[in-house]
Design an enzyme around this catalytic site. Structure first.
Site, short mmCIF file in Angstrom:
data_model
loop_
_atom_site.label_atom_id
_atom_site.label_comp_id
_atom_site.label_asym_id
_atom_site.label_seq_id
_atom_site.Cartn_x
_atom_site.Cartn_y
_atom_site.Cartn_z
N ASP A 439 0.82 -1.21 0.00
CA ASP A 439 0.00 0.00 0.00
C ASP A 439 0.86 1.26 0.00
O ASP A 439 0.50 2.25 -0.64
CB ASP A 439 -0.96 0.00 1.19
CG ASP A 439 -2.23 -0.77 0.89
OD1 ASP A 439 -2.77 -0.57 -0.21
OD2 ASP A 439 -2.66 -1.58 1.72
N CYS A 486 6.22 -5.75 6.29
CA CYS A 486 5.39 -6.94 6.06
C CYS A 486 4.76 -6.92 4.68
O CYS A 486 3.87 -7.71 4.39
CB CYS A 486 4.32 -7.07 7.14
SG CYS A 486 3.19 -5.69 7.18
C1 PEP Z 1 0.72 -3.95 2.51
O1 PEP Z 1 -0.07 -3.09 2.12
O2 PEP Z 1 1.93 -3.97 2.20
C2 PEP Z 1 0.26 -5.05 3.38
C3 PEP Z 1 1.12 -5.89 3.93
O3 PEP Z 1 -1.07 -5.18 3.56
P1 PEP Z 1 -2.06 -5.82 2.44
O4 PEP Z 1 -1.19 -6.36 1.35
O5 PEP Z 1 -2.84 -6.87 3.16
O6 PEP Z 1 -2.85 -4.63 2.06
MG MG Z 2 -2.02 -2.96 3.10
#
Ligand code: PEP
Ligand code: MG
Length: 555
Positions: A439, A486
């Site tokens: 994101d 993450c």
């Molecule tokens: C991200 O946005 O990098 C993240 C780990 O969350 P998601 O991919 O679940 O939006």
């Molecule tokens: Mg995310």
């Protein structure tokens, strides 16, 4: 192709090195001609409906064979082929005098543009429609559907890009590596390769010249394809490949750099099932437990008891280890009828993540209580974080509810540039932060992470993204609080070293990526990682940043 040892470059996925024969996936069928039909409309309609229902049945069969997530994907494609609105559009076009092939082509294109306009998840699925259309048209024309070549001997698959229907049934004993001329680091092919630990090079435009039977070396670690390699080069590649596999197999303990500096290597999990894979891959715990699976496809939030049982099942897999739970991240590509607002013009910029939860505090409180109660039942070291935080005030609101409910460690995700820039204030309030690079990249570039047409912008190697991460790393050093990653970026072994150099203290990724990242970070000291980070930060774009840092990896 005659030139020996010439090199084509693209974006490597993973660290694998493979020598093998090329098998090309046939290109999509040509666009059907816009000629008037010589058959009656009834005859044309029969050709179209038979092909549509046969394609739907074929996709469902493939799904049954593949099982798991692939079945869900293929069943969804089968539904597209059986869509009644699409069929009536085909009929209307045939009644206007066109051929079945052309009617199917135009009706699918129209369907795809409607889905594109809907945005979010629908727009992501629109790309799959072209693949379904091709399959239907091939059936009408009586030619083989473009797809993965059949072979009993191993090969390297070269394609423009791979569609979900192609990848679902790939036999990984036969397909040794993937090369695509199109697509970027977040294309379906790249995601699949990462998930399966298959070496891949995507976006290698010049690989267009490869033909069936060519011998190539695919070095995903360097993002290089060597065409027609000499015997010496093949020998060297095979030796290097064995060395990399050995380094991977040896790398089992906790994440540690060459100077002993420790960086926790954690897994991203989405349910108790994926938790088992994380344990098998020697994850030191969980850096992102996505809890959406409990809420999606439901009309209401599950009860505290149901949630508590699910959380406890994951926590039990990690006695004495860290498990970072992310509270529900709804909105944008994950709409929830009971939580997010329908009809937002720009749902990715709307009331999603923490914004939706603070507007429905009862749902947040129930989830946090379920997590707190499940924590008491197991020995896991449970941390909790909120998605999509963009202000210090949201951080304060979340942390204070966590404290009330009895959560010991409350942190937030950094996924929006504003929170990266305010990280030091945020870390004054929160116990830790974790950077969601998927994101964060999307919002840095204002480019929808699910939209193929802007996929080239979704690259966490961009110095713009790296500079934001550096802000967060500095804030972590200043406040002496943990800064994790993450997002997908953590799973790129070269980028992982750079991220450590930017001040990150833990890396969380899909379990399959752990071994390569563990092996790679053990080759560098923290000082070297900082030097690589400096090089990447001062580059002018993602490509140059990757190249500047990768230089050190090739020696
Ligand atoms: C991200 O946005 O990098 C993240 C780990 O969350 P998601 O991919 O679940 O939006
Ligand atoms: Mg995310």
């Amino acid at each position: 192709m005659t030139q020996t040892d010439s090199i084509v470059t693209g974006i490597g996925v993973g660290r694998g090195l493979v020598v093998g024969d090329v098998r090309r996936m046939p290109d999509p069928l040509p666009e059907p001609a816009q000629t008037n039909s010589t058959l009656t409309p009834d005859e044309e309609l029969t050709r179209a409906t038979t092909a549509l229902s046969d394609t739907a049945a074929d996709l469902r069969d493939r799904g049954t064979q593949a099982g798991g997530l692939a079945k869900e994907v293929l069943d969804a494609l089968a539904l597209m082929a059986a869509d009644t609105m699409l069929l009536s559009d085909v009929k209307k076009r045939i009644d206007g005098g066109t051929t079945a092939e052309r009617a199917v082509f135009d009706a699918f294109a129209n369907f795809a543009s409607i889905m594109q306009a809907a945005g979010g998840y629908m727009a992501e699925r629109a790309g799959d429609l072209g693949d379904v259309a091709n399959r239907v048209i091939a059936r009408i024309a009586g030619v083989p559907a473009p797809g993965v070549p059949q072979s009993s001997t191993p090969f390297i698959l070269v394609a423009r890009d791979l569609a979900p229907a192609d990848t679902a049934l790939l036999d990984f004993d036969i397909v040794r590596a993937l090369v695509t001329t199109d697509g970027g680091p977040t294309s379906h092919t790249a995601i699949l390769a990462r998930e399966k630990g298959l070496p891949a090079i995507v976006g290698a435009k010049a690989a267009d010249i490869l033909t069936d039977g060519d011998v190539i070396i695919v070095d995903a670690g360097k993002g290089e394809i060597v065409l027609n390699p000499s015997a010496d080069r093949v020998d060297a590649a095979l030796t290097e490949s064995e060395a990399r596999l050995a380094a991977r197999a040896e790398a089992t303990g906790p994440g540690r750099m060459a100077d002993g500096h420790e960086v926790a290597l954690l897994a991203n999990v989405g349910s108790s099932k994926s938790a088992a894979a994380a344990v098998e891959a020697h994850a030191e715990g969980v850096g992102l437990f996505r809890t959406e699976f409990l809420f999606l496809d439901n009309d209401a939030a599950p009860s505290l008891e149901v949630q508590k049982a699910e959380y406890a099942a994951v926590f039990e897999e990690f006695p004495g280890q860290k498990v970072v739970v992310r509270v529900l991240d709804a909105g944008a590509d994950k709409p929830l009828s009971f939580l997010t607002d329908a009809g937002e013009e720009n749902p990715a910029l709307g009331r999603r993540g923490i914004r939706a939860l603070l507007a429905h505090e009862d749902i947040l409180r129930t989830q946090l209580s379920a997590i707190a109660e499940a924590t008491l039942e197991t020995d896991a070291d449970v941390w909790v974080m909120a998605p999509m935080i963009s202000t210090v005030e949201e951080t304060e609101a979340f942390v204070s509810i966590c404290r009330e409910v009895g959560i010991a460690k409350a942190g937030v995700m950094i996924e929006v540039p504003s929170s990266a820039l305010l990280a030091h204030h945020i870390l004054d309030v929160a116990d830790f932060v974790s950077i969601g690079t998927n994101d964060l990249t999307q919002y840095t570039f204002a480019a929808d992470r699910l939209l193929g047409t802007v996929a080239n912008l979704q690259d966490a190697w961009s110095p713009a993204v790296l500079r934001l991460i550096r802000e967060v790393g500095l804030a972590g050093e200043l406040t002496k609080k943990p800064v994790g990653i993450c997002g997908e970026a953590a799973a790129d072994p070269v980028l992982a070293v750079v991220l450590i150099g930017l001040g990150v203290t833990s890396l969380s990724m899909s379990a399959i990526a752990l071994a390569d990242v563990r092996a790679e970070i053990s080759r560098f000291t923290l000082v070297e990682a900082r030097q690589l980070a400096e090089r990447a930060l001062s580059a002018r774009n993602a490509k140059d940043a990757r190249a500047a840092a990768s230089l050190a990896f090739t020696h």
